[in-house]
Design an enzyme around this catalytic site. Sequence first.
Site, mmCIF file in Angstrom:
data_model
loop_
_atom_site.group_PDB
_atom_site.id
_atom_site.type_symbol
_atom_site.label_atom_id
_atom_site.label_comp_id
_atom_site.label_asym_id
_atom_site.label_seq_id
_atom_site.Cartn_x
_atom_site.Cartn_y
_atom_site.Cartn_z
ATOM 1 N N THR A 13 0.839 -1.202 0.000
ATOM 2 C CA THR A 13 0.000 0.000 0.000
ATOM 3 C C THR A 13 0.876 1.254 0.000
ATOM 4 O O THR A 13 0.544 2.262 -0.610
ATOM 5 C CB THR A 13 -0.917 0.015 1.251
ATOM 6 O OG1 THR A 13 -1.555 -1.248 1.388
ATOM 7 C CG2 THR A 13 -1.969 1.110 1.145
ATOM 8 N N ARG A 29 -8.902 -6.668 7.648
ATOM 9 C CA ARG A 29 -9.587 -5.477 8.150
ATOM 10 C C ARG A 29 -11.069 -5.584 7.785
ATOM 11 O O ARG A 29 -11.410 -5.858 6.630
ATOM 12 C CB ARG A 29 -9.006 -4.211 7.524
ATOM 13 C CG ARG A 29 -7.513 -4.037 7.743
ATOM 14 C CD ARG A 29 -7.108 -2.577 7.538
ATOM 15 N NE ARG A 29 -5.676 -2.407 7.386
ATOM 16 C CZ ARG A 29 -4.779 -2.456 8.376
ATOM 17 N NH1 ARG A 29 -5.189 -2.720 9.616
ATOM 18 N NH2 ARG A 29 -3.495 -2.273 8.142
ATOM 19 N N ASP A 48 1.718 9.399 13.862
ATOM 20 C CA ASP A 48 2.333 8.076 13.744
ATOM 21 C C ASP A 48 3.841 8.148 13.493
ATOM 22 O O ASP A 48 4.443 9.222 13.533
ATOM 23 C CB ASP A 48 1.641 7.260 12.653
ATOM 24 C CG ASP A 48 1.958 7.769 11.260
ATOM 25 O OD1 ASP A 48 2.268 8.968 11.126
ATOM 26 O OD2 ASP A 48 1.899 6.967 10.300
ATOM 27 N N SER A 65 6.255 3.574 8.670
ATOM 28 C CA SER A 65 5.096 4.285 9.232
ATOM 29 C C SER A 65 4.695 3.801 10.619
ATOM 30 O O SER A 65 5.478 3.885 11.554
ATOM 31 C CB SER A 65 3.938 4.185 8.244
ATOM 32 O OG SER A 65 2.866 4.970 8.677
ATOM 33 N N HIS A 66 3.492 3.233 10.719
ATOM 34 C CA HIS A 66 2.939 2.859 12.021
ATOM 35 C C HIS A 66 3.453 1.506 12.518
ATOM 36 O O HIS A 66 3.128 1.096 13.627
ATOM 37 C CB HIS A 66 1.414 2.819 11.923
ATOM 38 C CG HIS A 66 0.940 1.940 10.804
ATOM 39 N ND1 HIS A 66 1.070 2.294 9.481
ATOM 40 C CD2 HIS A 66 0.391 0.709 10.815
ATOM 41 C CE1 HIS A 66 0.597 1.313 8.724
ATOM 42 N NE2 HIS A 66 0.180 0.347 9.509
ATOM 43 N N ASP A 78 5.835 8.098 10.888
ATOM 44 C CA ASP A 78 6.397 9.006 9.884
ATOM 45 C C ASP A 78 5.626 10.319 9.780
ATOM 46 O O ASP A 78 5.866 11.101 8.856
ATOM 47 C CB ASP A 78 6.478 8.311 8.519
ATOM 48 C CG ASP A 78 5.119 7.887 7.994
ATOM 49 O OD1 ASP A 78 4.221 7.621 8.814
ATOM 50 O OD2 ASP A 78 4.944 7.824 6.764
ATOM 51 N N LYS A 116 -0.686 12.352 3.090
ATOM 52 C CA LYS A 116 -1.494 12.740 4.244
ATOM 53 C C LYS A 116 -0.570 13.435 5.235
ATOM 54 O O LYS A 116 0.645 13.260 5.184
ATOM 55 C CB LYS A 116 -2.217 11.546 4.839
ATOM 56 C CG LYS A 116 -1.367 10.335 5.207
ATOM 57 C CD LYS A 116 -2.295 9.185 5.569
ATOM 58 C CE LYS A 116 -1.554 7.954 6.067
ATOM 59 N NZ LYS A 116 -0.981 7.150 4.978
ATOM 60 N N ASP A 149 2.459 11.150 9.148
ATOM 61 C CA ASP A 149 1.384 11.458 8.196
ATOM 62 C C ASP A 149 -0.012 11.139 8.736
ATOM 63 O O ASP A 149 -1.004 11.510 8.126
ATOM 64 C CB ASP A 149 1.624 10.797 6.827
ATOM 65 C CG ASP A 149 1.771 9.294 6.901
ATOM 66 O OD1 ASP A 149 1.698 8.731 8.015
ATOM 67 O OD2 ASP A 149 1.973 8.670 5.835
ATOM 68 N N ARG A 150 -0.103 10.460 9.879
ATOM 69 C CA ARG A 150 -1.427 10.162 10.436
ATOM 70 C C ARG A 150 -1.737 11.065 11.617
ATOM 71 O O ARG A 150 -0.825 11.597 12.252
ATOM 72 C CB ARG A 150 -1.482 8.722 10.950
ATOM 73 C CG ARG A 150 -1.300 7.708 9.881
ATOM 74 C CD ARG A 150 -1.533 6.317 10.451
ATOM 75 N NE ARG A 150 -1.375 5.335 9.390
ATOM 76 C CZ ARG A 150 -1.885 4.122 9.419
ATOM 77 N NH1 ARG A 150 -2.576 3.720 10.474
ATOM 78 N NH2 ARG A 150 -1.707 3.306 8.401
HETATM 79 C C1 VG1 Z 1 -2.863 1.147 5.814
HETATM 80 C C2 VG1 Z 1 -4.144 1.966 5.820
HETATM 81 C C3 VG1 Z 1 -4.190 2.858 4.597
HETATM 82 C C4 VG1 Z 1 -2.931 3.738 4.564
HETATM 83 C C5 VG1 Z 1 -1.698 2.866 4.612
HETATM 84 C C6 VG1 Z 1 -0.427 3.670 4.697
HETATM 85 O O1 VG1 Z 1 -2.843 0.309 4.681
HETATM 86 O O2 VG1 Z 1 -5.271 1.122 5.858
HETATM 87 O O3 VG1 Z 1 -5.364 3.632 4.621
HETATM 88 O O4 VG1 Z 1 -2.911 4.520 3.396
HETATM 89 O O5 VG1 Z 1 -1.742 2.023 5.765
HETATM 90 O O6 VG1 Z 1 -0.437 4.501 5.809
HETATM 91 P P1 VG1 Z 1 -3.235 -1.246 4.724
HETATM 92 O O7 VG1 Z 1 -2.966 -1.775 3.351
HETATM 93 O O8 VG1 Z 1 -2.403 -1.870 5.806
HETATM 94 O O9 VG1 Z 1 -4.685 -1.292 5.104
HETATM 95 V V1 VG1 Z 1 1.022 4.891 6.539
HETATM 96 O O10 VG1 Z 1 0.685 5.971 7.737
HETATM 97 O O11 VG1 Z 1 1.674 3.448 6.684
HETATM 98 O O12 VG1 Z 1 2.041 5.583 5.356
HETATM 99 CO CO CO Z 2 2.326 6.854 8.297
#
Ligand code: VG1
Ligand code: CO
Length: 543
Positions: free
Chosen positions: A18, A496, A277, A113-114, A279, A376, A281-282
């Site tokens: 993603t 999910r 989060d 990211s998270h 990085d 974001k 962006d959340r």
């Molecule tokens: C998750 C979220 C998605 C978001 C992505 C990257 O993806 O559901 O909405 O854009 O993380 O966010 P997934 O495929 O795990 O559902 V981040 O803050 O990791 O850059």
């Molecule tokens: Co992020």
Amino acid sequence: MHIQNLSTQPFDGQKPGTSGLRKQVQVFQQAHYLENFVQSIFDTLEGYQGQTLVLGGDGRFYNVPAIQTILKMAAANGFGRVLVGQQGLLSTPAVSAIIRKYKAFGGIVLSASHNPGGSDGDFGIKYNIDNGGPAPEKMTDAIYAHTQTISRYKIVEAADVDLTQTGTTQIAEMKVEVIDAVDDYAELMESLFDFGRIQQMFKSGAFRMQFDAMHAITGPYAKAILEDRLHAVGMLQNCVPLEDFGGGHPDPNLTYAKDLVDVMYGSHAPQLGAASDGDGDRNMILGSHFFVTPSDSLAVLAANAHLVPGYKQGLAGIARSMPTSGAADRVAEALGIDCYETPTGWKFFGNLLDAGKVTLCGEESFGTGSHHVREKDGLWAVLFWLNILAVRQQSVAQILREHWARFGRNFYSRYDYEGVPADAANVLMDTLRGQFDALPGRRFGDHEIEFSDDFSYTDSIDGSLSEKQGIRIGFVGGSRVVFRLSGTGTAGATLRVYLESFEADASKHDQDAQVALADLIKIADDLAGIQRHTGRDKPTVIT
Ligand code: VG1
Ligand code: CO
């Protein structure tokens, strides 16, 4: 200086998900693993000779070694200049802002990211294009294809660059500028929001907030903007970025941002609570004893955008990812603007933003942003809320109640089943798909299924088609359950389940979402056989 042209062999599975390539740190630490992926990015690009690359990461374990390697590879491959954040730090939205401001060719963000960090955690790498946004699928597919046949990569033999001080140095022919991580981003925020008014609100002493950076990248940004510029003094926590995020998940939700949640649901809770989060962006937004769902947050920002200097001229349109609730659609309708529904992931918003069709975008996963960058943006959302609160002088809860009274309430929740065996998750999804023909018309108590399908999306700008972006089960009356497998995890699969129902009657708006959605939750389990397939009787995380 000597350019080495080293031979290598492909690794399996270097397929971006993603949001970039995410793997456990140990995977990235294998000899040539990072180099293969970086060379594959460069080999997929055209016309970057002599151009500028932006480089930075969220400070997690392996950030600095990766940056040193990428700098030497960028020099060997012919980039003219790299702008790198001091200490190797840059938030994802800051990378996007810097690419745009300096008209860079692109950027590399190092982050998972998270996902948890540390030597046992995850690492990640993502390429952003010249609009500041994530590379579109066509490009990530091409990068992946390249990783499967790669046989050589280029790197300069040189000493590491000193990242501790800002300033300019050189690797071979390439200039390296170590830049302040915050300045450009802070300047952009100041151009969008009424800093004077927000500062007044804090200085009056009547307004307090609590911001939790979760030991991740937003710490330095929050200090420079919220504390130094806006006088939110003594209202920030966990602001020093740590390589392992203090052992936590840097994921701003009710489960992982528990410290903040305890403050916001305690006695003497401040008026606003927020977290971001790994990085940056959340964002999560809380009022005193009140949680704002990210879907509602997007809708509230849209409905109040005219109060904020950077958006007072109106919104061109709104975009939301498919699993995000329809709350923003109702605002768009009232404003007489379009609302677009895209697959999950910020890369799908880029074309709409570039074409000027939308101004605000959002995802249910705690992501909100606008045309100011192409990612974001966590702190941006917090500032947007602060600006609204400063103008409206109401509590977060009051603002939401008035919003629901006007537009109706979309009850919403997401259930995550993390780390389930990938095979079981795939069987669950395929079994659901197998029922598509039989489902419409089926009744569960008061609920009748109206449609079931796999969401697919055709980009209205470039015509590209993305299929199988989530299974949708729609009920008569507009309730909905969506099933999707995560594309950001590194171990097993994450299922999910997204649940949504609409309530127009204001006397029912104060219900707890879990109560309002109880029927749908049960139906989701019956339909998909979650327990039967995964062995799980409850989710790992509920948001
Ligand atoms: C998750 C979220 C998605 C978001 C992505 C990257 O993806 O559901 O909405 O854009 O993380 O966010 P997934 O495929 O795990 O559902 V981040 O803050 O990791 O850059
Ligand atoms: Co992020």
